[in-house]
Design a protein around this motif. Sequence first.
Motif, PDB file in Angstrom:
ATOM      1  N   TYR A  36      -3.261  -5.796   5.765  1.00 46.12           N
ATOM      2  CA  TYR A  36      -2.893  -4.447   5.359  1.00 46.12           C
ATOM      3  C   TYR A  36      -2.053  -4.558   4.091  1.00 46.12           C
ATOM      4  CZ  TYR A  36      -4.099  -2.584  10.004  1.00 46.12           C
ATOM      5  OH  TYR A  36      -4.762  -2.190  11.153  1.00 46.12           O
ATOM      6  N   GLN A  38       0.963  -2.093   1.617  1.00 49.19           N
ATOM      7  CA  GLN A  38       1.800  -0.895   1.569  1.00 49.19           C
ATOM      8  C   GLN A  38       2.542  -0.836   0.254  1.00 49.19           C
ATOM      9  OE1 GLN A  38       4.680  -0.583   4.767  1.00 49.19           O
ATOM     10  NE2 GLN A  38       4.615   1.652   4.689  1.00 49.19           N
ATOM     11  N   GLU A  41       6.856   4.479  -0.187  1.00 51.25           N
ATOM     12  CA  GLU A  41       6.674   5.900   0.128  1.00 51.25           C
ATOM     13  C   GLU A  41       5.237   6.255   0.510  1.00 51.25           C
ATOM     14  OE1 GLU A  41      10.336   7.457  -2.734  1.00 51.25           O
ATOM     15  OE2 GLU A  41       8.289   8.151  -3.116  1.00 51.25           O
ATOM     16  N   LYS A  42       4.437   5.268   0.814  1.00 48.70           N
ATOM     17  CA  LYS A  42       3.082   5.526   1.307  1.00 48.70           C
ATOM     18  C   LYS A  42       2.879   4.795   2.621  1.00 48.70           C
ATOM     19  CE  LYS A  42       0.579   6.678  -2.910  1.00 48.70           C
ATOM     20  NZ  LYS A  42      -0.654   6.428  -3.697  1.00 48.70           N
ATOM     21  N   GLU A  43       1.900   5.263   3.401  1.00 49.25           N
ATOM     22  CA  GLU A  43       1.602   4.613   4.666  1.00 49.25           C
ATOM     23  C   GLU A  43       0.921   3.262   4.432  1.00 49.25           C
ATOM     24  OE1 GLU A  43       0.958   8.558   7.508  1.00 49.25           O
ATOM     25  OE2 GLU A  43      -0.615   7.052   7.294  1.00 49.25           O
ATOM     26  N   ARG A  44       1.099   2.394   5.402  1.00 51.57           N
ATOM     27  CA  ARG A  44       0.431   1.101   5.353  1.00 51.57           C
ATOM     28  C   ARG A  44      -1.082   1.337   5.396  1.00 51.57           C
ATOM     29  NH1 ARG A  44       3.370  -3.501   8.774  1.00 51.57           N
ATOM     30  NH2 ARG A  44       5.032  -2.576   7.509  1.00 51.57           N
ATOM     31  N   GLU A  45      -1.803   0.589   4.550  1.00 52.67           N
ATOM     32  CA  GLU A  45      -3.245   0.799   4.371  1.00 52.67           C
ATOM     33  C   GLU A  45      -4.015  -0.409   4.865  1.00 52.67           C
ATOM     34  OE1 GLU A  45      -5.821   2.346   0.617  1.00 52.67           O
ATOM     35  OE2 GLU A  45      -4.630   0.539   0.237  1.00 52.67           O
ATOM     36  N   TRP A 108       2.815  -8.356  13.726  1.00 55.28           N
ATOM     37  CA  TRP A 108       2.870  -8.149  12.284  1.00 55.28           C
ATOM     38  C   TRP A 108       3.692  -9.239  11.613  1.00 55.28           C
ATOM     39  CZ3 TRP A 108       0.254  -4.397   9.733  1.00 55.28           C
ATOM     40  CH2 TRP A 108      -0.199  -3.296  10.464  1.00 55.28           C
TER      41      TRP A 108
END
Length: 118
Positions: A36, A38, A41-45, A108
Amino acid sequence: VRVVESGGGLVQYGGSLRLSCAASGFVFRNYAMSWYRQVPEKEREFIAEISSGGGNTRYLDSVKGRFTISRDNTKNTLYLEMNSLKPEDTAVYFCAADRTYRGQTIYWGQGTQVTVSS
């Protein structure tokens, strides 16, 4: 349980990096594994996942053809080969262990920074 990423760094546009993820404390070969990323200020992708035996993989559309996920179950290590890197690939990259392929993520890592300069 330990999941430790390495291999991040600064690379120029169009360059390549290989991330590694060393796993211990669980039976690595029994778990699907994912990468993943990240940005602040954004969600984990989600980027990519590989099945426990390595026979199945899936990718985020924007990295298909540029990134390759692989694993070595004899070394308890997951890899992410990243080519043709773009500034928008800049992020903290995380390794994760999944209970099953396309299933729940349960472990994680702490992440490794990848920065692509333009």
